[in-house]
Each structure stands twice: as structure tokens, then as C-alpha cells.
Write an enzyme that holds these catalytic residues in place. Structure first.
Site, mmCIF file in Angstrom:
data_model
loop_
_atom_site.group_PDB
_atom_site.id
_atom_site.type_symbol
_atom_site.label_atom_id
_atom_site.label_comp_id
_atom_site.label_asym_id
_atom_site.label_seq_id
_atom_site.Cartn_x
_atom_site.Cartn_y
_atom_site.Cartn_z
ATOM 1 N N LYS A 1 15.054 -0.808 7.844
ATOM 2 C CA LYS A 1 14.058 -1.811 7.464
ATOM 3 C C LYS A 1 14.609 -3.097 8.054
ATOM 4 O O LYS A 1 15.287 -3.879 7.385
ATOM 5 C CB LYS A 1 13.964 -1.893 5.934
ATOM 6 C CG LYS A 1 13.063 -2.998 5.400
ATOM 7 C CD LYS A 1 11.636 -2.556 5.269
ATOM 8 C CE LYS A 1 10.808 -3.645 4.591
ATOM 9 N NZ LYS A 1 9.384 -3.281 4.504
ATOM 10 N N LYS B 1 4.061 1.860 1.798
ATOM 11 C CA LYS B 1 4.860 2.277 2.958
ATOM 12 C C LYS B 1 6.251 2.737 2.557
ATOM 13 O O LYS B 1 6.738 3.764 3.025
ATOM 14 C CB LYS B 1 4.982 1.130 3.970
ATOM 15 C CG LYS B 1 3.714 0.801 4.713
ATOM 16 C CD LYS B 1 3.981 -0.175 5.847
ATOM 17 C CE LYS B 1 4.659 -1.446 5.414
ATOM 18 N NZ LYS B 1 3.862 -2.236 4.447
ATOM 19 N N ALA C 1 6.975 -4.127 8.138
ATOM 20 C CA ALA C 1 6.697 -5.001 6.995
ATOM 21 C C ALA C 1 5.260 -5.483 7.090
ATOM 22 O O ALA C 1 4.854 -6.051 8.110
ATOM 23 C CB ALA C 1 7.654 -6.189 6.982
ATOM 24 N N GLY C 2 4.472 -5.239 6.044
ATOM 25 C CA GLY C 2 3.065 -5.595 6.098
ATOM 26 C C GLY C 2 2.283 -4.603 6.943
ATOM 27 O O GLY C 2 2.690 -3.463 7.147
ATOM 28 N N ASP D 1 13.362 -2.316 -1.079
ATOM 29 C CA ASP D 1 12.884 -1.257 -0.189
ATOM 30 C C ASP D 1 14.051 -0.597 0.532
ATOM 31 O O ASP D 1 14.126 0.637 0.632
ATOM 32 C CB ASP D 1 11.905 -1.818 0.844
ATOM 33 C CG ASP D 1 10.580 -2.240 0.231
ATOM 34 O OD1 ASP D 1 10.319 -1.878 -0.933
ATOM 35 O OD2 ASP D 1 9.811 -2.939 0.921
ATOM 36 N N ILE E 1 0.829 -1.216 0.000
ATOM 37 C CA ILE E 1 0.000 0.000 0.000
ATOM 38 C C ILE E 1 0.865 1.269 0.000
ATOM 39 O O ILE E 1 0.334 2.367 0.148
ATOM 40 C CB ILE E 1 -1.004 0.020 1.173
ATOM 41 C CG1 ILE E 1 -0.392 -0.385 2.523
ATOM 42 C CG2 ILE E 1 -2.170 -0.933 0.877
ATOM 43 C CD1 ILE E 1 0.308 0.716 3.228
ATOM 44 N N SER F 1 11.225 -9.652 3.645
ATOM 45 C CA SER F 1 11.067 -10.871 2.854
ATOM 46 C C SER F 1 10.831 -10.459 1.403
ATOM 47 O O SER F 1 10.699 -9.278 1.089
ATOM 48 C CB SER F 1 9.918 -11.713 3.392
ATOM 49 O OG SER F 1 8.741 -10.941 3.504
#
Length: 220
Positions: A47, A25, A126-127, A65, A23, A51
């Protein structure tokens, strides 16, 4: 370009979290990093675990990322410092850790997020906020341990209002400071009315990030 008022917080960093995966980030984190650098603020991005990393010719794993955060922050810190725990499988970090046979706990990720005293920490999870992140905890657990103000990224798509309000409730239950909510258009066809709706539904500053293909600085 949109802005956050860094002057309202004396925090030494932000924790970038989201309502879900994919989305924006990392995109928003890069925008914030660019904005901080533009103001002369030294940024150390983190970070701590990723994964879905890319296998390189030398056998190492690359987090795209982390690479983007490194560039946006204009830092000479090595990628291994920015993102020390990397996994190839495109699954939750917690599951990737388990499948690798390792144990990486929240405290290890917390230690990986430490930066020098003269640096502003920009930590990306993450997520989503309640996604499994380590062998013993969620993104929420790392956010709680770091205790930085949160930037909540909401992907502007169908269902985002519900996702945003549920995540805000989870943040409030942990008594964490939510600095701002960013509604990020993840496609050119994003529903622009969601911005006004979200402003009316939550009591935090809501910022609308229009769809763009390359990060631009946030003035913070």
C-alpha cells in the site's frame, strides 16, 4: 468464499483498484492475500501511500489498511516497507503530499511496490482508479507503470453500475488487463440484483462478495 483463477495469468502480482473510496478495497485485498497464502503462495502486500493514518504515541503514523494486509499475508515484512508513505489527513494522498510540502512522484511509488522475485505482489491503490495518488499522477498511472492485472472492486450501492462501467472504460482505454470485477456488499441491505445486472453489462468475470464483517480466504 469465492474464487479467482490465478492459473489464467502468469502475472507476478495484482493491482487492487476500485470505483471509489470506502468500497472495500482493503477488505477484498485481505481476502485475496489469505487465499494465496492458503495455496502456499508467498505474498508481499504493498500500500505504497496512505492518508487518514492514525497518529501513534511515538509520533509515527499507522495505516490500518497496511496493518490488515500484513496480517492477511502472514508476512514478516515491516509496515514501513508495506506502506512507506503515510499521512494523517483524511484526504486524497496527492493533496496530503502537497500539504506536507513534499514531492512524491509515481516513479517513487512504483519503486516502493517492488517485491522479491519469489513473492507475489499484491498492490492496493487509494481511492478510485482515477483518484489523484502522487504529486504527478493518478492511481491509473501507477497501475499502468506496474502493468499487473487489475482487480476492480465495486461497492454495491446506488449508482454502482454506472461507476463500474465508467471505471472499466477507463481501464480499457489504457489497455490494461482487467482480471476480474468484484461486487462487494458494503452493507447487509445491499441490492442483490446489481450482481446480475453487472454480469450482463460487462464482459469480465464478475464475483459477488456478500456482506461479512471479517475477511475470508479467496481460493485463487
Amino acid at each position: 468464499m469465492f474464487s479467482l483463477n490465478l492459473g489464467e495469468t502468469s502475472a507476478a502480482g495484482f493491482f487492487i483498484t476500485g470505483t471509489d473510496t470506502e468500497i472495500g478495497k482493503s477488505f477484498v485485498a485481505c481476502c485475496i492475500a489469505q487465499g494465496l497464502v492458503k495455496q502456499g503462495i508467498a505474498v508481499s502486500p504493498r500500500k505504497p501511500v496512505a492518508s487518514g493514518c492514525m497518529l501513534q504515541a511515538d509520533g509515527s503514523l499507522l495505516s490500518e489498511d497496511a496493518l490488515q494486509l500484513q496480517a492477511a499475508s502472514q508476512t514478516s515484512e515491516p509496515l514501513a516497507r508495506i506502506c512507506p508513505y503515510r499521512f494523517e489527513a483524511a484526504i486524497s494522498p496527492a493533496r496530503a503530499i502537497a500539504q506536507s510540502g513534499q514531492t512524491i512522484n509515481i516513479n517513487a511509488l512504483y519503486q516502493a511496490c517492488q517485491v522479491a522475485a519469489d513473492q507475489f505482489a499484491l498492490v492496493e491503490g487509494a481511492g478510485g482508479f482515477l483518484s489523484p495518488l502522487a504529486s504527478d499522477g493518478l492511481n491509473a498511472d501507477l497501475a499502468l507503470k506496474l502493468n499487473y492485472p487489475l482487480i476492480l472492486v465495486v461497492g454495491n450501492r446506488l449508482g454502482c453500475l454506472n461507476h463500474a462501467l465508467l471505471t472499466i472504460e477507463a481501464i480499457e482505454q489504457r489497455q490494461l488487463k482487467l482480471h476480474a470485477v468484484i461486487l462487494n456488499d458494503i452493507s447487509p441491505q445491499a441490492d442483490l440484483d446489481n450482481f446480475n445486472d453487472l454480469q450482463q453489462l460487462c464482459r469480465y468475470p464478475v464475483i459477488h462478495q456478500r456482506y461479512q464483517t471479517h475477511p475470508s480466504p479467496l481460493v485463487v
